[in-house]
Design a protein around this motif. Sequence first.
Motif, mmCIF file in Angstrom:
data_model
loop_
_atom_site.group_PDB
_atom_site.id
_atom_site.type_symbol
_atom_site.label_atom_id
_atom_site.label_comp_id
_atom_site.label_asym_id
_atom_site.label_seq_id
_atom_site.Cartn_x
_atom_site.Cartn_y
_atom_site.Cartn_z
ATOM 1 N N ILE A 197 0.851 -1.193 0.000
ATOM 2 C CA ILE A 197 0.000 0.000 0.000
ATOM 3 C C ILE A 197 0.884 1.240 0.000
ATOM 4 O O ILE A 197 1.772 1.377 0.843
ATOM 5 C CB ILE A 197 -0.931 0.021 1.227
ATOM 6 N N ASP A 198 0.626 2.124 -0.959
ATOM 7 C CA ASP A 198 1.418 3.350 -1.073
ATOM 8 C C ASP A 198 0.606 4.370 -1.871
ATOM 9 O O ASP A 198 -0.009 4.001 -2.878
ATOM 10 C CB ASP A 198 2.751 3.077 -1.790
ATOM 11 N N PRO A 199 0.583 5.633 -1.461
ATOM 12 C CA PRO A 199 -0.195 6.633 -2.212
ATOM 13 C C PRO A 199 0.464 7.061 -3.519
ATOM 14 O O PRO A 199 -0.178 7.718 -4.337
ATOM 15 C CB PRO A 199 -0.280 7.818 -1.238
ATOM 16 N N ASN A 200 1.734 6.682 -3.717
ATOM 17 C CA ASN A 200 2.458 7.104 -4.930
ATOM 18 C C ASN A 200 3.099 5.909 -5.632
ATOM 19 O O ASN A 200 4.276 5.952 -5.990
ATOM 20 C CB ASN A 200 3.537 8.124 -4.561
ATOM 21 N N ILE A 201 2.318 4.869 -5.843
ATOM 22 C CA ILE A 201 2.861 3.635 -6.413
ATOM 23 C C ILE A 201 3.506 3.871 -7.772
ATOM 24 O O ILE A 201 4.581 3.333 -8.063
ATOM 25 C CB ILE A 201 1.754 2.558 -6.517
ATOM 26 N N ASN A 202 2.879 4.659 -8.608
ATOM 27 C CA ASN A 202 3.354 4.816 -9.984
ATOM 28 C C ASN A 202 4.256 6.027 -10.184
ATOM 29 O O ASN A 202 4.606 6.359 -11.313
ATOM 30 C CB ASN A 202 2.150 4.897 -10.943
ATOM 31 N N LYS A 203 4.633 6.682 -9.099
ATOM 32 C CA LYS A 203 5.533 7.829 -9.210
ATOM 33 C C LYS A 203 6.976 7.394 -8.961
ATOM 34 O O LYS A 203 7.218 6.453 -8.212
ATOM 35 C CB LYS A 203 5.138 8.924 -8.215
ATOM 36 N N PRO A 204 7.941 8.069 -9.587
ATOM 37 C CA PRO A 204 9.351 7.705 -9.359
ATOM 38 C C PRO A 204 9.758 7.963 -7.915
ATOM 39 O O PRO A 204 9.168 8.793 -7.220
ATOM 40 C CB PRO A 204 10.125 8.631 -10.316
ATOM 41 N N TRP A 205 10.780 7.227 -7.470
ATOM 42 C CA TRP A 205 11.361 7.517 -6.156
ATOM 43 C C TRP A 205 11.933 8.924 -6.162
ATOM 44 O O TRP A 205 12.495 9.391 -7.172
ATOM 45 C CB TRP A 205 12.461 6.513 -5.842
ATOM 46 N N LYS A 206 11.847 9.598 -5.044
ATOM 47 C CA LYS A 206 12.242 11.010 -4.985
ATOM 48 C C LYS A 206 13.750 11.202 -5.022
ATOM 49 O O LYS A 206 14.260 12.110 -5.680
ATOM 50 C CB LYS A 206 11.672 11.653 -3.721
ATOM 51 N N ASN A 207 14.483 10.380 -4.291
ATOM 52 C CA ASN A 207 15.922 10.619 -4.114
ATOM 53 C C ASN A 207 16.758 9.840 -5.114
ATOM 54 O O ASN A 207 16.371 8.770 -5.589
ATOM 55 C CB ASN A 207 16.357 10.230 -2.699
ATOM 56 N N ASN A 208 17.930 10.388 -5.431
ATOM 57 C CA ASN A 208 18.940 9.663 -6.195
ATOM 58 C C ASN A 208 19.773 8.823 -5.234
ATOM 59 O O ASN A 208 19.991 9.211 -4.075
ATOM 60 C CB ASN A 208 19.845 10.638 -6.948
ATOM 61 N N TYR A 209 20.246 7.684 -5.720
ATOM 62 C CA TYR A 209 21.043 6.789 -4.883
ATOM 63 C C TYR A 209 22.352 6.459 -5.585
ATOM 64 O O TYR A 209 22.359 6.076 -6.756
ATOM 65 C CB TYR A 209 20.281 5.491 -4.596
ATOM 66 N N GLY A 210 23.455 6.620 -4.837
ATOM 67 C CA GLY A 210 24.767 6.207 -5.324
ATOM 68 C C GLY A 210 25.244 5.014 -4.522
ATOM 69 O O GLY A 210 25.068 4.981 -3.293
ATOM 70 N N VAL A 211 25.833 4.024 -5.183
ATOM 71 C CA VAL A 211 26.232 2.786 -4.506
ATOM 72 C C VAL A 211 27.571 2.302 -5.049
ATOM 73 O O VAL A 211 27.944 2.596 -6.183
ATOM 74 C CB VAL A 211 25.171 1.673 -4.689
ATOM 75 N N TRP A 212 28.260 1.534 -4.227
ATOM 76 C CA TRP A 212 29.496 0.905 -4.674
ATOM 77 C C TRP A 212 29.150 -0.259 -5.608
ATOM 78 O O TRP A 212 28.240 -1.045 -5.332
ATOM 79 C CB TRP A 212 30.303 0.400 -3.486
#
Length: 508
Positions: free
Chosen positions: A122-137
């Motif tokens: 359950i989420d009110p923004n299922i079809n919206k992109p994630w807000k934050n950018n993520y950097g990973v190794w």
Amino acid sequence: MAFLEIYYRLKIDRCQSFLRRDIKDNVRIRAFDLRICQRRTSCPRCYSFCNRLFMKGDTLSKKSVKSSISTEEQKEKKENTKQSSLLGSVDKVVDVVVIGCGPAGLALARALSERNLQVVCIDPNINKPWKNNYGVWLDRMESLQLTDCLSPIWSNTRIHFDNNRTRLLPFAYGKVDRNRMKKRLMNICKENGVVFWEDSVEDIIQEQSYYSCRTSQQEKFTCRLVVDATGHFNSFVKFDTPHDPGFQVAYGIDVEVSRHPFPIDEMLLMDFRDSHMEDSLEAKTQSSMFPTFLYAMPMSSTRVFLEETSLISKPPVTFEHLKERLLKRLHFLQIEVKNIFEEEFCLIPMGGSMPSLSQNILGFGGSAGMVHPATGYMFSRVMEMAPVLAKSIENSLLHDEPLSKNKTISIWNELWSHERILQRDFYQFGGEYLSKIPLNDMRDFFWAFFMLSDKEWKDFLDFNLIGSLQRLLFGLHLFSKTHPALRLSLMKEALQNGKLKLLKSVIF
């Protein structure tokens, strides 16, 4: 006449083959045939024959289009039926309701569904992109087999401590393609029968030994276990003591520029240089007392993601202040912004109190305090922990119908084992210390930190200092590489604020 008959007979054969071709090709060839038929012969007999054969071909083309649409409709209907299997009876008891469809929520939903558990997200923004950018190794994502969700990837990672000290880290770094990652996780979830419901959860009610999640649209989902994966500012996970975290704050922009000075094959993890803040005594004092650094991801020679970041502060630095610093930095570097594709406002609580491990609602991700208390990293960790937690949930549900409080506590203890709590205490001491020191001390601290062996500093960042002996040796090695003034401030912090928690974290 014979020539036209042969041509249109061939046309009918072609139309019959359309049944096996893509609908876009049908439209393209249909348009081509229309142009041909506009050049009809003036012979009345030939004109009539052409029209008769063309209509026959047209009928076949329509059948082809109808067949293709029918196939797509059947596929969509099948998918909708699969997704709606639980929605027809919202009172049915499912295994797990996951609240939140961020990286943590979807990673756990995927892991649970792969164990054949019935899951509702359950989420009110299922079809919206994630807000934050993520950097990973890169090596973390390789172990998770998720490298195809990184774009771009940089072969090296750079840190500038000041104008005279820099270090090139021999580890590749990647930017998570948020849309691709979310789509991939959701597709796997849907294939495994996870139901997605676009709404917000208003309250959770315990009914006997089950739980009912009621949404703002007054729908009710009854389940055996609720997982709160709503992030850092959740409403459902409770804390035993007042929650007083530090905050990592970042203002970022994804921009098109005329040019930039960053090598395309390097990701700039930290740039603590502050020459751009020397235009006034006030600016220089602010820079010294409230350290920030530049985080830069060059995508091409004319496109780059830039982020001004306050590593950890109490109270948090404002977005307006970070934006002002970033604009001054860009002006100093002579970077002309031509177009802004996206602005990012990132606020991450770090450290603070542990969630109560005796509550019935389970947390995961930010709501469970899983952020690295000294660095802000969490993305790779939730991806790694999701299968571990899913296995624990499956075992508890299999042997307990309905789920008892003791079983919920055992799941919490899987997420926060004694060893992981001690590791968190050790990291939290580091985060608290970093929130108090000025810029020059922070530069010296990270210079010493990255002068450790690659395995040591990487283990710290990757949540891999599980054993007390590992943490003790790490602390001693880091302490030995700092200069005398920094050692004194570290000892003072340990005696005044680390106390028993810090001691336990390196002994037990």
